[in-house]
Scaffold this active site. Sequence first.
Site, PDB file in Angstrom:
ATOM      1  N   SER A  19      -9.312  -9.415   3.570  1.00  0.00           N
ATOM      2  CA  SER A  19     -10.324  -8.460   2.646  1.00  0.00           C
ATOM      3  C   SER A  19     -10.916  -9.369   1.497  1.00  0.00           C
ATOM      4  O   SER A  19     -10.414 -10.513   1.133  1.00  0.00           O
ATOM      5  CB  SER A  19      -9.349  -7.347   2.053  1.00  0.00           C
ATOM      6  OG  SER A  19      -8.405  -7.800   1.077  1.00  0.00           O
ATOM      7  N   ASP A  90       2.559  -5.468  -2.835  1.00  0.00           N
ATOM      8  CA  ASP A  90       2.823  -5.314  -1.239  1.00  0.00           C
ATOM      9  C   ASP A  90       3.921  -5.991  -0.726  1.00  0.00           C
ATOM     10  O   ASP A  90       4.218  -5.850   0.396  1.00  0.00           O
ATOM     11  CB  ASP A  90       1.381  -5.707  -0.669  1.00  0.00           C
ATOM     12  CG  ASP A  90       0.089  -4.950  -1.126  1.00  0.00           C
ATOM     13  OD1 ASP A  90       0.327  -3.593  -1.417  1.00  0.00           O
ATOM     14  OD2 ASP A  90      -0.784  -5.563  -1.185  1.00  0.00           O
ATOM     15  N   THR A 136      -6.834   9.186  -2.910  1.00  0.00           N
ATOM     16  CA  THR A 136      -5.869   8.088  -2.985  1.00  0.00           C
ATOM     17  C   THR A 136      -4.720   8.278  -1.922  1.00  0.00           C
ATOM     18  O   THR A 136      -4.503   9.409  -1.398  1.00  0.00           O
ATOM     19  CB  THR A 136      -5.103   8.113  -4.321  1.00  0.00           C
ATOM     20  OG1 THR A 136      -4.204   7.090  -4.336  1.00  0.00           O
ATOM     21  CG2 THR A 136      -4.783   9.331  -4.607  1.00  0.00           C
ATOM     22  N   SER A 138      -1.611   6.978  -2.480  1.00  0.00           N
ATOM     23  CA  SER A 138      -0.749   6.576  -3.027  1.00  0.00           C
ATOM     24  C   SER A 138       0.325   7.867  -3.460  1.00  0.00           C
ATOM     25  O   SER A 138      -0.208   8.745  -4.160  1.00  0.00           O
ATOM     26  CB  SER A 138      -0.838   5.759  -4.279  1.00  0.00           C
ATOM     27  OG  SER A 138       0.332   5.927  -4.965  1.00  0.00           O
ATOM     28  N   ARG A 140       2.799   7.775  -5.081  1.00  0.00           N
ATOM     29  CA  ARG A 140       3.253   7.729  -6.450  1.00  0.00           C
ATOM     30  C   ARG A 140       2.015   8.295  -7.388  1.00  0.00           C
ATOM     31  O   ARG A 140       2.254   8.973  -8.374  1.00  0.00           O
ATOM     32  CB  ARG A 140       3.315   6.181  -6.613  1.00  0.00           C
ATOM     33  CG  ARG A 140       3.538   5.884  -8.137  1.00  0.00           C
ATOM     34  CD  ARG A 140       3.668   4.365  -8.291  1.00  0.00           C
ATOM     35  NE  ARG A 140       2.206   3.656  -7.861  1.00  0.00           N
ATOM     36  CZ  ARG A 140       1.417   3.629  -8.711  1.00  0.00           C
ATOM     37  NH1 ARG A 140       1.079   3.919  -9.936  1.00  0.00           N
ATOM     38  NH2 ARG A 140       0.062   3.115  -8.212  1.00  0.00           N
ATOM     39  N   ARG A 141       0.800   7.956  -7.151  1.00  0.00           N
ATOM     40  CA  ARG A 141      -0.027   8.477  -7.855  1.00  0.00           C
ATOM     41  C   ARG A 141      -0.116   9.855  -7.728  1.00  0.00           C
ATOM     42  O   ARG A 141      -0.529  10.826  -8.904  1.00  0.00           O
ATOM     43  CB  ARG A 141      -1.542   7.954  -7.557  1.00  0.00           C
ATOM     44  CG  ARG A 141      -1.431   6.446  -7.767  1.00  0.00           C
ATOM     45  CD  ARG A 141      -2.775   5.653  -7.443  1.00  0.00           C
ATOM     46  NE  ARG A 141      -2.828   4.380  -7.693  1.00  0.00           N
ATOM     47  CZ  ARG A 141      -3.381   3.444  -6.927  1.00  0.00           C
ATOM     48  NH1 ARG A 141      -3.848   3.638  -5.718  1.00  0.00           N
ATOM     49  NH2 ARG A 141      -3.196   2.125  -7.204  1.00  0.00           N
ATOM     50  N   ARG A 158      -8.229   5.637   3.103  1.00  0.00           N
ATOM     51  CA  ARG A 158      -7.835   4.148   3.586  1.00  0.00           C
ATOM     52  C   ARG A 158      -8.926   3.372   3.517  1.00  0.00           C
ATOM     53  O   ARG A 158     -10.272   3.341   3.408  1.00  0.00           O
ATOM     54  CB  ARG A 158      -7.018   4.354   5.025  1.00  0.00           C
ATOM     55  CG  ARG A 158      -6.167   5.287   5.078  1.00  0.00           C
ATOM     56  CD  ARG A 158      -4.642   4.368   4.370  1.00  0.00           C
ATOM     57  NE  ARG A 158      -4.805   3.153   4.435  1.00  0.00           N
ATOM     58  CZ  ARG A 158      -4.558   2.529   5.659  1.00  0.00           C
ATOM     59  NH1 ARG A 158      -3.922   3.272   6.616  1.00  0.00           N
ATOM     60  NH2 ARG A 158      -4.656   0.931   6.028  1.00  0.00           N
ATOM     61  N   THR A 163     -14.639  -0.504   1.378  1.00  0.00           N
ATOM     62  CA  THR A 163     -14.904   0.470   2.367  1.00  0.00           C
ATOM     63  C   THR A 163     -14.500   2.004   1.305  1.00  0.00           C
ATOM     64  O   THR A 163     -15.307   2.928   1.746  1.00  0.00           O
ATOM     65  CB  THR A 163     -13.744   0.435   3.425  1.00  0.00           C
ATOM     66  OG1 THR A 163     -13.772  -0.664   3.849  1.00  0.00           O
ATOM     67  CG2 THR A 163     -14.068   1.756   4.295  1.00  0.00           C
ATOM     68  N   ARG A 164     -13.454   1.667   0.434  1.00  0.00           N
ATOM     69  CA  ARG A 164     -13.153   2.994  -0.402  1.00  0.00           C
ATOM     70  C   ARG A 164     -14.300   3.415  -1.448  1.00  0.00           C
ATOM     71  O   ARG A 164     -14.734   4.577  -1.561  1.00  0.00           O
ATOM     72  CB  ARG A 164     -12.095   2.757  -1.287  1.00  0.00           C
ATOM     73  CG  ARG A 164     -10.665   2.904  -0.140  1.00  0.00           C
ATOM     74  CD  ARG A 164      -9.454   2.603  -1.166  1.00  0.00           C
ATOM     75  NE  ARG A 164      -8.281   2.189  -0.221  1.00  0.00           N
ATOM     76  CZ  ARG A 164      -7.149   2.297  -0.549  1.00  0.00           C
ATOM     77  NH1 ARG A 164      -6.887   3.073  -1.567  1.00  0.00           N
ATOM     78  NH2 ARG A 164      -6.111   2.110   0.273  1.00  0.00           N
ATOM     79  N   CYS A 252       7.283   0.943  -0.782  1.00  0.00           N
ATOM     80  CA  CYS A 252       5.807   1.277  -1.328  1.00  0.00           C
ATOM     81  C   CYS A 252       5.408   2.552  -1.023  1.00  0.00           C
ATOM     82  O   CYS A 252       4.459   3.037  -1.540  1.00  0.00           O
ATOM     83  CB  CYS A 252       5.078   0.137  -0.887  1.00  0.00           C
ATOM     84  SG  CYS A 252       4.803   0.101   0.956  1.00  0.00           S
TER      85      CYS A 252
HETATM   86  C1  DPM Z   1       0.789  -0.266  -2.550  1.00  0.00           C
HETATM   87  C2  DPM Z   1       0.228   0.926  -2.819  1.00  0.00           C
HETATM   88  C3  DPM Z   1      -1.256   0.854  -2.815  1.00  0.00           C
HETATM   89  C4  DPM Z   1      -1.316  -0.444  -2.370  1.00  0.00           C
HETATM   90  C5  DPM Z   1       1.005   2.169  -3.165  1.00  0.00           C
HETATM   91  C6  DPM Z   1       0.875   2.530  -4.770  1.00  0.00           C
HETATM   92  C7  DPM Z   1      -2.130   1.664  -2.924  1.00  0.00           C
HETATM   93  C8  DPM Z   1      -2.667   2.622  -1.762  1.00  0.00           C
HETATM   94  C9  DPM Z   1      -3.757   3.446  -2.255  1.00  0.00           C
HETATM   95  C10 DPM Z   1       2.275  -0.653  -2.424  1.00  0.00           C
HETATM   96  N1  DPM Z   1      -0.112  -1.132  -1.886  1.00  0.00           N
HETATM   97  O1  DPM Z   1       0.297   1.702  -5.709  1.00  0.00           O
HETATM   98  O2  DPM Z   1       1.489   3.370  -5.425  1.00  0.00           O
HETATM   99  O3  DPM Z   1      -4.472   3.270  -3.186  1.00  0.00           O
HETATM  100  O4  DPM Z   1      -4.198   4.411  -1.430  1.00  0.00           O
HETATM  101  C11 DPM Z   1      -2.859  -2.468  -3.137  1.00  0.00           C
HETATM  102  C12 DPM Z   1      -3.997  -2.650  -4.119  1.00  0.00           C
HETATM  103  C13 DPM Z   1      -3.639  -3.753  -4.667  1.00  0.00           C
HETATM  104  C14 DPM Z   1      -2.645  -4.223  -4.240  1.00  0.00           C
HETATM  105  C15 DPM Z   1      -5.060  -1.597  -4.105  1.00  0.00           C
HETATM  106  C16 DPM Z   1      -4.583  -0.437  -5.098  1.00  0.00           C
HETATM  107  C17 DPM Z   1      -4.546  -4.563  -5.911  1.00  0.00           C
HETATM  108  C18 DPM Z   1      -3.837  -4.198  -7.127  1.00  0.00           C
HETATM  109  C19 DPM Z   1      -2.589  -5.694  -7.312  1.00  0.00           C
HETATM  110  C20 DPM Z   1      -2.587  -1.258  -1.972  1.00  0.00           C
HETATM  111  N2  DPM Z   1      -2.069  -3.597  -3.258  1.00  0.00           N
HETATM  112  O5  DPM Z   1      -3.508  -0.235  -5.497  1.00  0.00           O
HETATM  113  O6  DPM Z   1      -5.746   0.109  -5.759  1.00  0.00           O
HETATM  114  O7  DPM Z   1      -2.811  -6.544  -6.955  1.00  0.00           O
HETATM  115  O8  DPM Z   1      -1.696  -4.948  -7.791  1.00  0.00           O
END
Ligand code: DPM
Length: 356
Positions: A19, A90, A136, A138, A140-141, A158, A163-164, A252
Amino acid sequence: MSAESSETKKVVRVGTRKSQLAMIQTNSVVASLKKLCDDVDFEIISMSTTGDKILDTALSKIGEKSLFTKELEKALEDGRVDFVVHSLKDLQSTLPPNMVIGAVLEREDPYDAVLMHPKHATKHLSDLPENSVIGTSSVRRVAQLKRKYPHLKFESVRGNLNTRLRKLDEDEVYSALVLAAAGVKRMDWESRISQTLLPDECLYAVGQGALAVEVRANDSDTLDLVSKLNHEETLLRCVAERALLRELEAGCSTPVAVYTEIKDKELYLTGAVLSLDGSECLKETMQTSLSDTQTQEDSSSEAHQHYVSVVAQTISHQAMQAAEDIGIDMAKLLISKGAGDILAVARQQNAGGEKK
Ligand code: DPM
């Protein structure tokens, strides 16, 4: 430098996802390494992961571990690459036994950010109309934001960041996205951020905003090379955060959130565990001292010790141990208040959920 000497330069192969964000991150790590050592050449090898390929299912429902890392770890194991650059968040809290995190780089903004559809550009989440849809994937969010903004709806979105953002701007489904500010800033989209979610409304994910370099545990040459990239404060905060996640046996896709800070040699950790709908929320804060009273001789015997898979030979083992311990103690405290049951229910609901 003569052509002859450049031919004999050692070549280090670097694995990354394909990506745009992953490539930006990997290029920045390689650029930093090139500045630190001019006797090595780097070759970047990019590949797609399961998480990049399965785009029709909410992340929390795919159910497979290491979604974004497995193919890269296989390449590392087979020796096709020498190290892999990841977003630390991740990376699982328990890595395969022959892999370690050889560097944790200085953290970008760790918070989550709101990107609005252009027609809402100047609004905040609280100003959006009833039942507006926030994109989202997530849990958690969603769990945290449902508490603060009960008038909103949350739907999975996703795909990679490009794309998002296209889905936000073109699909007319989402009023806003919530994304990690770090990724948005690295993509140079900072001007799209309408609101940053601060700790009173949304704590961040373990490791969010930090980049990590994964290395074969027995490859001491590469470990020595990448260890130059370590950022001590980020690394200690992330060891505490990862220890919490590991001890909770959470991944995660479970609603675990954190906040960490280092002030005057004290590490502060706030940890939270939520139910998926946000109705339950356990949140605690602890602190520990990172000051080092150990002598140089004592610490040298533990040179290759890992802390939640993180190796850092130049950082005091006492500080690393204190960081790991506070994460474990926080998990125990949260479990004593009922976190185990909340997480068990969340896991069950995730597993039984509908495809999105
Ligand atoms: C993980 C989550 C998400 C990523 C879960 C979370 C977000 C999934 C989503 C573990 N990995 O945060 O609760 O947004 O639907 C991810 C992103 C980054 C690393 C993108 C993002 C970039 C930021 C970084 C996806 N992994 O969270 O917007 O380097 O920390």
